[in-house]
Design an enzyme around this catalytic site. Sequence first.
Site, short mmCIF file in Angstrom:
data_model
loop_
_atom_site.label_atom_id
_atom_site.label_comp_id
_atom_site.label_asym_id
_atom_site.label_seq_id
_atom_site.Cartn_x
_atom_site.Cartn_y
_atom_site.Cartn_z
N TYR A 128 86.12 47.87 24.50
CA TYR A 128 87.50 48.30 24.22
C TYR A 128 88.47 47.13 24.13
O TYR A 128 89.66 47.34 24.07
CB TYR A 128 87.98 49.28 25.30
CG TYR A 128 87.35 50.66 25.15
CD1 TYR A 128 86.00 50.84 25.36
CD2 TYR A 128 88.11 51.76 24.78
CE1 TYR A 128 85.41 52.08 25.21
CE2 TYR A 128 87.53 53.00 24.63
CZ TYR A 128 86.18 53.16 24.85
OH TYR A 128 85.60 54.40 24.70
N LYS A 180 73.05 49.87 30.27
CA LYS A 180 72.03 49.80 29.22
C LYS A 180 71.50 48.36 29.25
O LYS A 180 71.47 47.66 28.23
CB LYS A 180 72.66 50.16 27.87
CG LYS A 180 71.68 50.27 26.72
CD LYS A 180 70.99 51.60 26.65
CE LYS A 180 69.95 51.61 25.53
NZ LYS A 180 69.09 52.79 25.54
N ASP A 214 71.09 56.56 28.60
CA ASP A 214 70.50 57.69 27.87
C ASP A 214 69.76 58.62 28.82
O ASP A 214 69.88 59.85 28.74
CB ASP A 214 69.60 57.20 26.72
CG ASP A 214 68.83 55.93 27.03
OD1 ASP A 214 69.21 55.24 28.00
OD2 ASP A 214 67.87 55.61 26.33
N ASP A 238 83.50 56.74 29.06
CA ASP A 238 84.25 57.60 28.15
C ASP A 238 83.36 58.76 27.70
O ASP A 238 83.75 59.93 27.72
CB ASP A 238 84.70 56.76 26.95
CG ASP A 238 85.73 57.47 26.10
OD1 ASP A 238 86.23 58.53 26.53
OD2 ASP A 238 86.03 56.98 25.01
#
Length: 343
Positions: A128, A180, A214, A238
């Site tokens: 972001y 991740k 995931d 988010d």
Amino acid sequence: MQTAANMTIPATLIPGDGIGPEIVEATLQVLDALEAPFAWERRQAGVAAIDAEGDPLPESTLDSIRTTGLALKGPLTTPVGGGFRSVNVRLREAFQLYANVRPARTLIPGRYEDIDLVLMRENVGGFYVAHDYYIPVGDDPRAVAVSTGINTREDCRRIARFAFEYAVRHGRRKVTVVHKANILKALTGIFLEAAREVAAEYAGRVEMDDRIVDACAMQLVLDPWQFDVLLCTNLFGDILSDQIAGLVGGLGLAPGANIGDKAAIFEAVHGSAPDIAGQGVANPVSLMLSAGLMLDHVGRQDLGDRLRRAIAATLNEDQVRTRDLKGSATTHEFTAAVVRRLA
Ligand code: NAI
């Protein structure tokens, strides 16, 4: 922030775009019924501010939040693909609101029972930070798209410490770090590493484990009760906060707080919902619950608890619900029912 029961607290109020003004008015009505201690300074931001002042984030709005250190904000529209930069992101950066706290609790039984999760999203870094651009090749000005995320060790430690401190203060047993680090080895690896360092200081008091994002998304559907506090990078937070909102009935029931050392801004997880704006059918509960978090933040948990009880009774005992919750009440009818519960 702690405050005496009879003190007035200056706070900035931003009605926002789309359904913002409707749900902000609804929330003000229940806060009035509660005799909440806020003295509001009304300011503009977003598309509404461009129309009124030619700037999506006017200096007068920033000045007000600088002074009050506290704001309740309706959602703000951000143009997709081009146009001005997200005012939400600019506000979080301007006031270093590094912790985005998004609780999801079962209010309406029937979907998943007894959900009680809190998602902590790192709010100022990751993807972001706006290093997001195109590289022209030949006659295509947008031939290549590049996005670079930035996470600093210091920022990762700061949000991790916030999450563990929150866990201790709120009697939470476990923090799950979502990352991740198998693919984004640096960007999210540093997040996991910093969280592990901080977790060591809380050993014996708060457990820590971690999930690849995931797998976490799937496990949240299969067995959400295994989680307690979820500590996420900016983008994953988010996404997963919308997912956990879905576990408890949707975006109409999802509050949020953006917390920094010098200021805090309270807002719903959802956006400006242009598809239903102006129709008087928006669900105001997310913003009302955000106002509840604001009351907790200023040391008036007594009022926050009363508000949460009144909302739960309206939804479940009175069976007054807006359209998104398969009811037929308008925003106004729902709000009037909560006010009656508070009388
Ligand atoms: P959205 O959250 O505004 O809407 C998604 C869906 O949920 C829509 O069908 C909408 O009608 C429904 N919905 C959302 N809030 C609701 C409520 N209170 N009651 C009943 N239904 C509700 O997401 P979308 O459409 O992707 O974004 C619209 C705009 O909002 C965009 O410009 C986006 O950038 C902005 N946005 C702003 C946020 C903020 O101010 N913090 C957060 C998320 C999006």
